[in-house]
Design a protein around this motif. Sequence first.
Motif, PDB file in Angstrom:
ATOM      1  N   SER A 182       0.841  -1.202   0.000  1.00 35.98           N
ATOM      2  CA  SER A 182       0.000   0.000   0.000  1.00 35.98           C
ATOM      3  C   SER A 182       0.878   1.254   0.000  1.00 35.98           C
ATOM      4  CB  SER A 182      -0.924   0.012   1.219  1.00 35.98           C
ATOM      5  OG  SER A 182      -0.204   0.366   2.385  1.00 35.98           O
ATOM      6  N   PRO A 184       4.364   3.327  -1.786  1.00 39.49           N
ATOM      7  CA  PRO A 184       4.887   3.400  -3.162  1.00 39.49           C
ATOM      8  C   PRO A 184       6.043   2.436  -3.445  1.00 39.49           C
ATOM      9  CG  PRO A 184       5.378   5.419  -1.931  1.00 39.49           C
ATOM     10  CD  PRO A 184       4.522   4.585  -1.055  1.00 39.49           C
ATOM     11  N   HIS A 337      -0.505 -10.016  -5.502  1.00 36.36           N
ATOM     12  CA  HIS A 337      -0.898  -9.188  -4.366  1.00 36.36           C
ATOM     13  C   HIS A 337      -1.094  -7.729  -4.733  1.00 36.36           C
ATOM     14  CE1 HIS A 337      -0.185 -12.620  -1.844  1.00 36.36           C
ATOM     15  NE2 HIS A 337       0.946 -12.792  -2.471  1.00 36.36           N
ATOM     16  N   ARG A 338      -0.445  -7.298  -5.778  1.00 39.83           N
ATOM     17  CA  ARG A 338      -0.704  -5.960  -6.281  1.00 39.83           C
ATOM     18  C   ARG A 338      -0.312  -5.972  -7.745  1.00 39.83           C
ATOM     19  NH1 ARG A 338       2.657  -0.978  -4.097  1.00 39.83           N
ATOM     20  NH2 ARG A 338       4.099  -1.661  -5.694  1.00 39.83           N
ATOM     21  N   THR A 339      -1.247  -5.563  -8.586  1.00 39.33           N
ATOM     22  CA  THR A 339      -0.988  -5.685 -10.021  1.00 39.33           C
ATOM     23  C   THR A 339       0.123  -4.762 -10.481  1.00 39.33           C
ATOM     24  OG1 THR A 339      -2.842  -4.180 -10.295  1.00 39.33           O
ATOM     25  CG2 THR A 339      -3.270  -6.512 -10.674  1.00 39.33           C
ATOM     26  N   LEU A 340       0.299  -3.635  -9.735  1.00 42.47           N
ATOM     27  CA  LEU A 340       1.274  -2.659 -10.199  1.00 42.47           C
ATOM     28  C   LEU A 340       2.679  -3.035  -9.770  1.00 42.47           C
ATOM     29  CD1 LEU A 340       0.837  -0.093 -11.784  1.00 42.47           C
ATOM     30  CD2 LEU A 340       1.081   1.172  -9.649  1.00 42.47           C
TER      31      LEU A 340
ATOM     32  N   LYS B  48      -9.364  -1.455  -0.094  1.00 39.10           N
ATOM     33  CA  LYS B  48      -8.135  -1.923  -0.760  1.00 39.10           C
ATOM     34  C   LYS B  48      -8.093  -1.471  -2.208  1.00 39.10           C
ATOM     35  CE  LYS B  48      -7.101  -6.045   1.933  1.00 39.10           C
ATOM     36  NZ  LYS B  48      -7.226  -7.519   1.898  1.00 39.10           N
ATOM     37  N   VAL B  51      -7.028   2.148  -2.055  1.00 34.97           N
ATOM     38  CA  VAL B  51      -5.605   2.252  -1.741  1.00 34.97           C
ATOM     39  C   VAL B  51      -4.731   1.867  -2.939  1.00 34.97           C
ATOM     40  CG1 VAL B  51      -3.787   1.237  -0.312  1.00 34.97           C
ATOM     41  CG2 VAL B  51      -5.932   1.890   0.717  1.00 34.97           C
ATOM     42  N   ILE B  53      -4.191  -1.517  -3.761  1.00 35.61           N
ATOM     43  CA  ILE B  53      -3.671  -2.887  -3.625  1.00 35.61           C
ATOM     44  C   ILE B  53      -4.436  -3.810  -4.565  1.00 35.61           C
ATOM     45  CG2 ILE B  53      -3.306  -4.813  -2.044  1.00 35.61           C
ATOM     46  CD1 ILE B  53      -3.338  -2.771   0.249  1.00 35.61           C
ATOM     47  N   LYS B  55      -7.021  -4.177  -7.912  1.00 34.40           N
ATOM     48  CA  LYS B  55      -7.509  -3.476  -9.081  1.00 34.40           C
ATOM     49  C   LYS B  55      -8.928  -3.980  -9.308  1.00 34.40           C
ATOM     50  CE  LYS B  55      -6.081  -2.803 -13.862  1.00 34.40           C
ATOM     51  NZ  LYS B  55      -6.297  -1.383 -14.009  1.00 34.40           N
ATOM     52  N   PRO B  69      -4.513   1.584  -9.640  1.00 35.49           N
ATOM     53  CA  PRO B  69      -3.351   1.813  -8.780  1.00 35.49           C
ATOM     54  C   PRO B  69      -2.310   2.736  -9.427  1.00 35.49           C
ATOM     55  CG  PRO B  69      -3.271  -0.397  -9.738  1.00 35.49           C
ATOM     56  CD  PRO B  69      -4.553   0.221 -10.189  1.00 35.49           C
ATOM     57  N   SER B  70      -1.741   3.597  -8.622  1.00 39.75           N
ATOM     58  CA  SER B  70      -0.694   4.484  -9.092  1.00 39.75           C
ATOM     59  C   SER B  70       0.336   4.656  -7.980  1.00 39.75           C
ATOM     60  CB  SER B  70      -1.296   5.840  -9.465  1.00 39.75           C
ATOM     61  OG  SER B  70      -0.395   6.884  -9.170  1.00 39.75           O
ATOM     62  N   LEU B  71       1.573   4.271  -8.279  1.00 39.41           N
ATOM     63  CA  LEU B  71       2.621   4.360  -7.244  1.00 39.41           C
ATOM     64  C   LEU B  71       2.827   5.807  -6.813  1.00 39.41           C
ATOM     65  CD1 LEU B  71       5.323   1.832  -8.494  1.00 39.41           C
ATOM     66  CD2 LEU B  71       3.738   1.571  -6.601  1.00 39.41           C
ATOM     67  N   MET B  74       0.225   6.730  -4.339  1.00 40.09           N
ATOM     68  CA  MET B  74       0.339   5.993  -3.079  1.00 40.09           C
ATOM     69  C   MET B  74       1.168   6.758  -2.048  1.00 40.09           C
ATOM     70  SD  MET B  74       0.703   2.075  -4.272  1.00 40.09           S
ATOM     71  CE  MET B  74      -0.730   1.022  -4.424  1.00 40.09           C
ATOM     72  N   LYS B  75       2.040   7.631  -2.539  1.00 42.46           N
ATOM     73  CA  LYS B  75       2.827   8.465  -1.618  1.00 42.46           C
ATOM     74  C   LYS B  75       1.925   9.375  -0.800  1.00 42.46           C
ATOM     75  CE  LYS B  75       6.846   8.734  -4.576  1.00 42.46           C
ATOM     76  NZ  LYS B  75       7.330   9.443  -5.756  1.00 42.46           N
ATOM     77  N   PHE B  79      -2.536   4.293   4.879  1.00 39.76           N
ATOM     78  CA  PHE B  79      -3.461   3.166   4.986  1.00 39.76           C
ATOM     79  C   PHE B  79      -3.244   2.437   6.301  1.00 39.76           C
ATOM     80  CE2 PHE B  79      -4.222  -1.460   3.768  1.00 39.76           C
ATOM     81  CZ  PHE B  79      -5.592  -1.400   3.955  1.00 39.76           C
TER      82      PHE B  79
END
Lengths: 340, 240
Positions: A182, A184, A337-340, B48, B51, B53, B55, B69-71, B74-75, B79
């Motif tokens: 969760s 980056p 667990h996370r697609t990205l 989730k 957040v 985690i 999609k 999701p976008s890294l 996420m910054k 959570f």
Amino acid sequence: MRTAAIIKRILRQLRRDKRSLALMIVAPLFILTLMRLVLDGDSYVPEIAVVDLPSPMVDALEEQEAEVHHMSEQEAHEELRNEELDAMITWDGSKSEVLLEGSDPTANGAVQQVLQQAMKEKTAQPAPEPELKFLHGSEELNLFDNTGPVLIGFFVFFFVFIVGGISFLRERTQGTLERLLSTPLKRWEIVLGYLGGFGFFTIIQSIIIAAFSIYVLNMYMSGAFWHVMLITFLLAVAALSLGTLLSAYANNEFQMMQFIPLVIVPQVFFSGIFNLETMEPWLRAIGKVMPLTYGGEALRDIMIRGKGFAVFSDEVYILIAFSILFIALNILALKRHRTL
Amino acid sequence: METVIELDYIAHSFGSESVIKAIDMTVDKGEIFGLLGPSGAGKTTLVKIIVGILKPSEGSASVLGTPMPSLEKMKNIGFMAQSDALYSELSGRENLDFFASIYGLSKSERKEKIQEVLEVVDLTSEIDKPVEKFSGGMKRRLSLAASILHQPEVLILDEPTVGIDPVLRQSIWKELKILKEKGTTIILTTHVMDEADKCDRLALIREGYIIAQGTPQSLKQGIGANTIEEAFLHYGSAVQ
Ligand SMILES: Nc1ncnc2c1ncn2[C@@H]1O[C@H](COP(=O)(O)OP(=O)(O)OP(=O)(O)O)[C@@H](O)[C@H]1O
Ligand SMILES: [Mg+2]
């Protein structure tokens, strides 16, 4: 930077978990010591080349439990170096000379026994004792010396696999993996962090195990210490990446343990502890997909045969390739667990 | 009002089990938005997705204008998971230090921030004990502390006050209000009805659907109920 945070955290956790630390270091030392005490030889059919040997002696040899090949001295030398032969017997006109390959004490013992039997049966008066020479190792090489290098590799592999795999598994079961995902953090940063944290620890582990085996248990060692370190480190990285990869397919610690008979034990059979030459070719091929096969071979090249990097470089590259493959698969497996 | 979170008809299924069904909602900047629903309703799954985690199988979720999701986004998200995701061998402080470094805080920032969040959750005295010796409520507070270390613009809390005593719960709510005043957008899940009353807006969730949403006031008034609980039961039976 974030990878460094993971490395630091893993080292801290390891420091707290004294029992796992002890498992990874003390257990191998203990088992190696036991092995040193209990290992013994067994029967084996040696491959012997004869060069210009008088025919009565050849006949005598052929009656023994041995495969006798006729070839030129040059050919025999070549095959001896490739480990296709166990010994070569030459004749200088008055007495025989025996050159043993030398790295496998089982084979050494078998050759010597065959020679003694042949002498006793066919020659009425005691013939002059043949002169014994060794291509590698020496007469003192025993079964412990022979299997020792593989055992060092095996224990590093085994314990890093278990402890690394379980820590990664717990990361998932205690929810911290999800928590990490969760943030980056990239998937590869997590995998690399694990590699870094355990990698650092395994360097220390390898030094202790190798030094103990060589200097305390007097395991035969004719190569460079840092070469041994290099191989054990590469084995540890392969074990860690394989352990963390497989932990994705276990739901708890017990299921992680179930990988031992599936993944670890078979590797023992192919790692060189048992003689591969007596195995079916298709069976031997299985060994080719196992990291320990290459690690064991390289360690024997270094410790018994005193070979330099050029000789075991292939094994080094293959071990690196294994690790890269497992790491890549691991990064992919985290996609669950996370697609990205 | 600026929209911070936008869920556009999202649906999610685990295998063949459909857990979230056509949820469409928005959350504005500085809002405290509550997701209220019984166990198994899909609240955790929904957060989730927000957040990043998970999609969603269908539809899209966006946070601060970027599809998740976008890294990068996420910054800006904090959570707190439903189960305490902490490293039990490490001390509370070491846990916080780790999470803070994951968000790239420098050493001095970490020290300062850790002190700050510890005061918020009232854990200052016991923070150097290993987490395995923490009580359930202490772990909960530590998890909360870990989620606000990096001053996220969006804070997502999955049942933040479970196992926390009423006094501390009140002080945490006070802190949430302060964060809200600073412009933090907060989404929290709960099945505690009186807590739902404190949210600016609520979505009642049941079996993957939003059965009603609005301010606690309007939800109650619309059907002449006195409590959220009554309202929940009312809307729930309407669905069936
Ligand atoms: N990883 C998963 N795989 C399969 N099914 C899942 C998974 N996670 C959740 N579910 C299912 O999705 C449904 C909703 O679960 P979710 O955790 O979102 O509920 P919840 O509203 O958070 O409940 P609670 O209040 O008990 O935490 C449940 O029926 C659950 O069994
Ligand atoms: Mg939940």
